[in-house]
Design an enzyme around this catalytic site. Structure first.
Site, PDB file in Angstrom:
ATOM      1  N   HIS A 164      -0.926 -11.648  40.387  1.00  0.00           N
ATOM      2  CA  HIS A 164      -0.072 -12.459  39.499  1.00  0.00           C
ATOM      3  C   HIS A 164       1.371 -12.479  40.037  1.00  0.00           C
ATOM      4  CE1 HIS A 164       0.697 -13.967  35.138  1.00  0.00           C
ATOM      5  NE2 HIS A 164       1.539 -14.520  36.007  1.00  0.00           N
TER       6      HIS A 164
ATOM      7  N   ARG B  77      -3.440 -18.948  34.115  1.00  0.00           N
ATOM      8  CA  ARG B  77      -3.549 -17.730  33.317  1.00  0.00           C
ATOM      9  C   ARG B  77      -4.997 -17.286  33.357  1.00  0.00           C
ATOM     10  NH1 ARG B  77       1.149 -17.224  33.604  1.00  0.00           N
ATOM     11  NH2 ARG B  77       2.684 -17.159  31.932  1.00  0.00           N
TER      12      ARG B  77
ATOM     13  N   GLU C 295      -4.995  -7.961  33.248  1.00  0.00           N
ATOM     14  CA  GLU C 295      -4.043  -7.576  34.301  1.00  0.00           C
ATOM     15  C   GLU C 295      -3.256  -6.341  33.848  1.00  0.00           C
ATOM     16  OE1 GLU C 295      -1.612 -11.021  34.912  1.00  0.00           O
ATOM     17  OE2 GLU C 295      -3.336 -12.291  35.350  1.00  0.00           O
TER      18      GLU C 295
HETATM   19  C1  8YV Z   1       5.758 -14.687  35.739  1.00  0.00           C
HETATM   20  C2  8YV Z   1       4.414 -16.621  35.026  1.00  0.00           C
HETATM   21  O1  8YV Z   1       4.981 -14.450  36.865  1.00  0.00           O
HETATM   22  O2  8YV Z   1       6.119 -18.150  35.067  1.00  0.00           O
HETATM   23  C3  8YV Z   1       5.117 -17.767  34.514  1.00  0.00           C
HETATM   24  O3  8YV Z   1       4.629 -18.338  33.552  1.00  0.00           O
HETATM   25  O4  8YV Z   1       3.352 -16.661  35.562  1.00  0.00           O
HETATM   26  C4  8YV Z   1       4.987 -15.365  34.671  1.00  0.00           C
HETATM   27  O5  8YV Z   1       3.955 -14.537  34.220  1.00  0.00           O
HETATM   28  C5  8YV Z   1       6.217 -13.421  35.141  1.00  0.00           C
HETATM   29  O6  8YV Z   1       6.859 -13.694  33.956  1.00  0.00           O
HETATM   30  C6  8YV Z   1       7.132 -12.655  36.020  1.00  0.00           C
HETATM   31  O7  8YV Z   1       7.358 -11.434  35.413  1.00  0.00           O
END
Ligand code: 8YV
Length: 313
Positions: free
Chosen positions: A279, A232, A261
């Site tokens: 992302h 993140r 983002e």
């Molecule tokens: C997804 C992510 O990329 O799985 C995760 O924790 O990184 C998510 O942010 C996102 O939810 C797809 O829309």
């Protein structure tokens, strides 16, 4: 039978939207011109929220739905969901672990290779005719290097398996050492960074991991080190990272996640030593289909009174 009413925070691929529409009365929050009034008009009957990892569900949103029973999240990370509010109000939460593990791990390795071997720069070098004028500058080797992994959960372990295939030496840091993990353990990100040549960050987001990659860690990684962030944006002190990249305090970075983002800090665009990615670690057709199915299967299980497939503890 009347379909349960659900609120969808952000759009899903068409195959999910069709399946959701078939099973539920689905209220599309992202399409509302005046989101607040729209939520007021539907709030009383909504029993579920379907959201995405990066959109989450805040307490402010959940409290608008007095009959809310479940939040089903498309993504493994739940840092954008107010879990304590959900717990306090008996709202169940599900996410999509496992199905995305290998894709995200693949991307960690891809960013490591792309950054060290300068794949985007090489592509530009061929396309813009530079090759006709001389050779591509030399780049950095990946195989056999020391790879430090910050966070040794499912994805961290999948990265370690892949990096082993490149004959890399692997070490990690996490809250506590894991007895079942064969790799060397460091008790801090700074000591791991001091040892590593590539530092791959794959811890969960949230307050507990905010800025764990700070100026001290980056300076320990040093001018020959590379940072890869597929966790993140919050886990890295972005001001410190930009400063380190601009001044050669680390050699480069491969970044899938950022603080703001999708409107990321414009200073990233000017850096020659970064590979930027939007992302999209889990963004393959195959995995997104599996994630969407899991979001829907969890909702279906809930409304059928069955056990949830992947509840968040
Ligand atoms: C997804 C992510 O990329 O799985 C995760 O924790 O990184 C998510 O942010 C996102 O939810 C797809 O829309």
């Amino acid at each position: 039978m009347t379909k349960p009413e659900i609120a969808i925070v952000g759009v899903y691929p068409a195959w999910d939207m069709e399946a959701i529409d078939a099973a539920y009365t689905a209220h599309r929050l992202w399409e509302a011109g005046d989101r607040d009034s729209f939520i007021d008009s539907i709030g009383a009957n909504v029993r579920a929220i379907a959201t995405r990892g990066e959109l989450g569900a805040s307490a402010d949103l959940m409290c608008r739905f007095p009959k809310l029973e479940i939040v089903s999240c498309y993504g493994v990370g739940t840092d954008a969901i107010d879990l304590s509010y959900a717990r306090g109000h008996g709202i169940r939460v599900t996410n999509t672990p496992d199905v995305l593990t290998n894709d995200v791990a693949d991307l960690g390795i891809a960013l490591m290779l792309a950054t060290a071997r300068q794949i985007p720069q090489s592509d530009r070098f061929v396309r813009d005719g530079s090759w006709a004028k001389g050779n591509m500058p030399l780049v950095t080797r990946v195989y056999g290097k020391k790879v430090g992994i910050v966070g040794m959960g499912r994805i961290g372990q999948a990265i370690a398996r892949r990096a082993s295939g490149f004959d890399c030496e692997i070490a990690y840091t996490s809250r506590t050492p894991k007895a079942e993990i064969p790799y060397r353990y460091f008790d801090s990100a700074a000591s791991l960074a001091d040892w590593a040549e590539f530092l791959i960050v794959i811890v969960s987001g949230g307050e507990g991991t905010k800025d764990i990659i700070n100026a001290e860690v980056l300076s320990a990684l040093g001018p020959n080190g590379f940072l890869i962030n597929i966790s993140r944006g919050t886990t890295v002190d972005e001001a410190a990272l930009l400063e380190a990249l601009e001044n050669g305090r680390i050699k480069g970075a491969g970044l899938d996640v950022f603080r703001n983002e999708p409107k990321i800090d414009a200073r990233f665009m000017a850096l020659p030593n970064v590979v930027l990615h939007p992302h999209h670690g889990s963004g393959t057709i195959e995995t997104r289909q599996a994630m969407g199915k899991l979001v829907r299967d969890n909702l279906a299980a809930h409304f059928a009174g069955k056990e949830l497939l992947t509840p968040v503890a």
